[in-house]
Write an enzyme that holds these catalytic residues in place. Structure first.
Site, PDB file in Angstrom:
ATOM      1  N   ASP A  18      -5.984  -2.321  -3.119  1.00 56.08           N
ATOM      2  CA  ASP A  18      -5.637  -1.170  -2.301  1.00 56.08           C
ATOM      3  C   ASP A  18      -6.721  -0.098  -2.474  1.00 56.08           C
ATOM      4  OD1 ASP A  18      -3.254   0.164  -0.693  1.00 56.08           O
ATOM      5  OD2 ASP A  18      -3.698   1.587  -2.304  1.00 56.08           O
TER       6      ASP A  18
ATOM      7  N   HIS B 196       1.725  -6.855   0.615  1.00 55.59           N
ATOM      8  CA  HIS B 196       0.662  -5.941   0.198  1.00 55.59           C
ATOM      9  C   HIS B 196       0.419  -5.918  -1.300  1.00 55.59           C
ATOM     10  CE1 HIS B 196      -1.949  -2.483   0.083  1.00 55.59           C
ATOM     11  NE2 HIS B 196      -1.110  -1.828  -0.692  1.00 55.59           N
TER      12      HIS B 196
END
Length: 304
Positions: free
Chosen positions: A99, A283
């Site tokens: 991320d 994610h």
């Protein structure tokens, strides 16, 4: 078990979790995470013969949280990585990020390739510098409600995310996209009936404790430097990321909708060794599919 300590660098204290001996591997978390996001990789990589260090990056966890928004630019974040490598007594390291941590990893390899033996981005691919400020682009593509634009106003997102830290993290980690999203960031998600299989109640409690202590301002200030970072990196327009690289992405990761590993991204990583799609993964890649991510990292490390 990892050893925890603080190191002093660039005028701040960083908390690090450290395990193992051997070539240095840095693990950089994203938002909203801490060193604990790498709990599965620390021991596995250490057992394979590596010295693994996962910091709470500036603004997060038990690390210092400078007050000024301007203290969270990409130059500060890359500077922390370079200083951490030196503080650990090393000249070079493999830098792995998820991320926002991937953004820091890619930019460390771009700005300081001499200190990066290899770079791994998880979820976020390398991002070519475009002709317009990124927040202008996202506003045109997704509107003012896009979360990165929503995060720009100091105090607004803090109030939303900090109202109930446990609910915030439960929604962020385990919520599914709401088919009828309401306002703000948390309005994007529907309340999960149960926690996802990869996140135990104890895991969630650890994150809740960390963010209850730290708050969310530090992490949000990274977003408030997005356009500033675009300005600061003008000298690296079209510059390649030259260290050996690897990209890992969950096939269901929402990031794919706005950051693609396309031809433009591939063009700036000429030493890309592989692109790994993780089936059935969202994610939170290294937490959701720890074995897949760890195996991919070990394959990459051995090839170096």
């Amino acid at each position: 078990m990892p050893h925890h300590r603080h190191v002093r660098l660039n005028g701040i204290d960083l908390h690090v979790a450290e395990q193992g001996e051997g070539p240095l591997v840095l693990l950089l978390h994203g938002f909203p995470e801490t060193w604990y996001a790498w709990r599965h990789q620390l021991g596995a990589l250490a057992d394979a013969g590596y010295r693994v260090v996962a910091p709470d990056q500036r603004g997060y966890g038990a690390s210092d949280r400078p007050g000024g928004v301007d203290q969270y630019s990409i130059l500060h974040l890359v500077g922390d990585v370079v200083a951490l490598i030196r503080e650990l007594g090393e000249e070079r390291a493999v830098v792995v990020g998820h991320d926002w941590g991937a953004m820091v990893a890619w930019n460390t390899a771009l700005l300081r390739p001499g200190v990066v033996r290899g770079v791994v981005g998880i979820s976020v691919p390398p991002l070519p510098r475009g002709p317009l400020p990124p927040l202008t682009v996202s506003r045109r593509r997704f509107g003012d409600g896009f979360y990165q634009n929503h995060f720009q106003r100091p105090g607004v997102a803090e109030a939303e995310l900090g109202k109930d830290v446990a609910a915030t993290l439960r929604l962020t980690y385990g919520g599914v996209p709401d088919p009828e999203p309401s306002g703000g960031f948390l309005g994007l998600f529907a309340e999960p009936e149960t926690l996802p299989a990869w996140l135990t109640e104890e895991d969630l409690a650890t994150f809740v404790e960390q963010f209850t202590e730290s708050g969310f301002t530090g992490g949000l200030n990274w977003y408030r430097n997005i356009d500033r970072n675009w300005e600061l990196t003008a000298a690296w327009q079209d510059a390649p990321i030259t260290p050996p690289s690897l990209y890992i992405s969950g096939e269901n990761d929402v990031v794919r909708h706005f950051y693609a590993m396309d031809d433009a991204a591939r063009a700036i990583v000429p030493n890309l060794r592989a692109v790994i799609d993780v089936p059935g993964c969202g994610h939170w890649t290294q937490q959701e599919r720890p074995e897949v991510v760890t195996d991919a990292l070990l394959d990459f490390l051995r090839e170096l």
